[in-house]
Design an enzyme around this catalytic site. Structure first.
Site, PDB file in Angstrom:
ATOM      1  N   GLY A 134       0.816  -1.208   0.000  1.00  0.00           N
ATOM      2  CA  GLY A 134       0.000   0.000   0.000  1.00  0.00           C
ATOM      3  C   GLY A 134       0.849   1.257   0.000  1.00  0.00           C
ATOM      4  N   ALA A 135       1.857   1.281  -0.896  1.00  0.00           N
ATOM      5  CA  ALA A 135       2.860   2.350  -0.857  1.00  0.00           C
ATOM      6  C   ALA A 135       2.518   3.562  -1.709  1.00  0.00           C
ATOM      7  CB  ALA A 135       4.210   1.796  -1.301  1.00  0.00           C
TER       8      ALA A 135
ATOM      9  N   GLY B 286       1.629   4.851   3.562  1.00  0.00           N
ATOM     10  CA  GLY B 286       2.610   4.035   2.854  1.00  0.00           C
ATOM     11  C   GLY B 286       3.553   4.871   2.010  1.00  0.00           C
TER      12      GLY B 286
ATOM     13  N   GLY C   1      -1.049   8.042   1.012  1.00  0.00           N
ATOM     14  CA  GLY C   1      -1.189   8.135   2.454  1.00  0.00           C
ATOM     15  C   GLY C   1       0.054   7.756   3.236  1.00  0.00           C
TER      16      GLY C   1
ATOM     17  N   TYR D  52     -14.092  -3.673   9.939  1.00  0.00           N
ATOM     18  CA  TYR D  52     -12.740  -3.130  10.011  1.00  0.00           C
ATOM     19  C   TYR D  52     -12.089  -3.501  11.348  1.00  0.00           C
ATOM     20  CZ  TYR D  52      -9.093   0.499  10.083  1.00  0.00           C
ATOM     21  OH  TYR D  52      -7.897   1.182  10.160  1.00  0.00           O
TER      22      TYR D  52
ATOM     23  N   SER E 125      -4.857  -0.963  14.039  1.00  0.00           N
ATOM     24  CA  SER E 125      -5.725   0.122  14.455  1.00  0.00           C
ATOM     25  C   SER E 125      -6.177  -0.130  15.885  1.00  0.00           C
ATOM     26  CB  SER E 125      -6.949   0.217  13.545  1.00  0.00           C
ATOM     27  OG  SER E 125      -7.895   1.141  14.043  1.00  0.00           O
TER      28      SER E 125
END
Length: 274
Positions: free
Chosen positions: A12-13, A18, A16, A166, A143
């Protein structure tokens, strides 16, 4: 761990947290293996980092499909003799209020698939490369919004809620972090999980409609601490809230609950009913 001669994989780079972590780690002696779902955005990121003198390689995969996760892991192991740091950052957020349940391509609840099953599978595939490092780090971006898991309804057919989905996935990721740390005790590999910062202005947060409370830089600092601080400071099998060690959901301290989740996970990945 020093910053010299590291190979770092970040999922997820392309946006945001990442992207911010990748930019901070882009330095001589560090090889960045950058994962993203969008090939155009991924290649732009790699090009920008290379223009600044960094070494960056793109890896395209959709983590909502487990075969693509497996292919990503196999490619990395085949192409790199070792991986020193794995940052499992990619994730799907709770979504907007009232959003309908979504399934992955394999038929799993989407948040459970991307936020938990994908890093579970990827990390296990990368263990041979991690074990070839002197002191590898696995950093799981979790999280504080962890929620009780109903093992009888992992696809959330009943009473779906995006925040609950989530939270269950993030609890599962924290549970996996503890299990893996125990499994790898004595190997030199540390496994940590963190809530990087409260409601950073990432796409994941903005789509919920909530007002950001922290900066991406705060989250970046928290991740980098677990990447580079001495292992004696970060520990292994530990959970962190920002820059501070913290206690995760109480279920994670129960070996039986972790084992039941682990067994259900292995049945899912083997294609059997959970």
């Amino acid at each position: 761990m020093t910053t010299d001669h590291r190979t770092v994989l970040i999922t997820g780079a392309t946006s945001g947290l990442g992207s911010a972590v990748a930019e901070r780690l882009a330095a001589p002696g560090t090889t960045l293996l950058l994962h993203g779902r969008d090939p155009d955005r991924l290649h732009v990121l790699c090009h920008e980092l290379k223009e600044r003198g960094a070494t960056a390689h793109p890896y395209v995969a959709d983590l909502a499909e487990l075969e693509e996760v497996r292919d990503l892991g196999r490619r990395v192991v085949a192409e790199w003799p070792r991986v020193d740091v794995l940052i499992n950052n990619a994730g799907v957020g709770p979504g907007s209020a009232g959003a309908a349940r979504e399934l992955s391509r394999d038929g799993h609840e989407l948040r459970f698939a991307v936020n938990y099953l994908a890093p579970y599978v990827l990390t296990r595939l990368l263990l041979p490369a991690l074990e070839r490092s002197v002191a590898a780090r696995v950093v799981n971006v979790g999280s504080a919004a962890q929620a009780d898991i109903d093992l009888g309804d992992l696809t959330m057919d009943r009473g779906y809620d995006g925040w609950l989905a989530y939270g269950r996935a993030k609890l599962a990721l924290a549970s996996f972090s503890v299990d893996l740390a125990e499994e790898l005790a004595g190997t030199g590999i540390t496994v940590t999980c963190l809530h990087p910062a409260d409601l950073m202005p990432t796409r994941l947060v903005l789509e919920t409609g909530l007002r950001p409370l922290s900066t991406i830089e705060e989250g970046t600092q928290a991740v980098l601490r677990l990447v580079s601080a001495p292992a004696a400071e970060t520990g292994t099998g530990t959970y962190h809230h920002g820059l501070t060690p913290a206690e995760p959901h109480s279920d994670i301290s129960h070996p039986t609950k972790r084992r039941l989740l682990r067994d259900a996970t292995e049945r899912i990945l083997a294609g059997r009913p959970a």
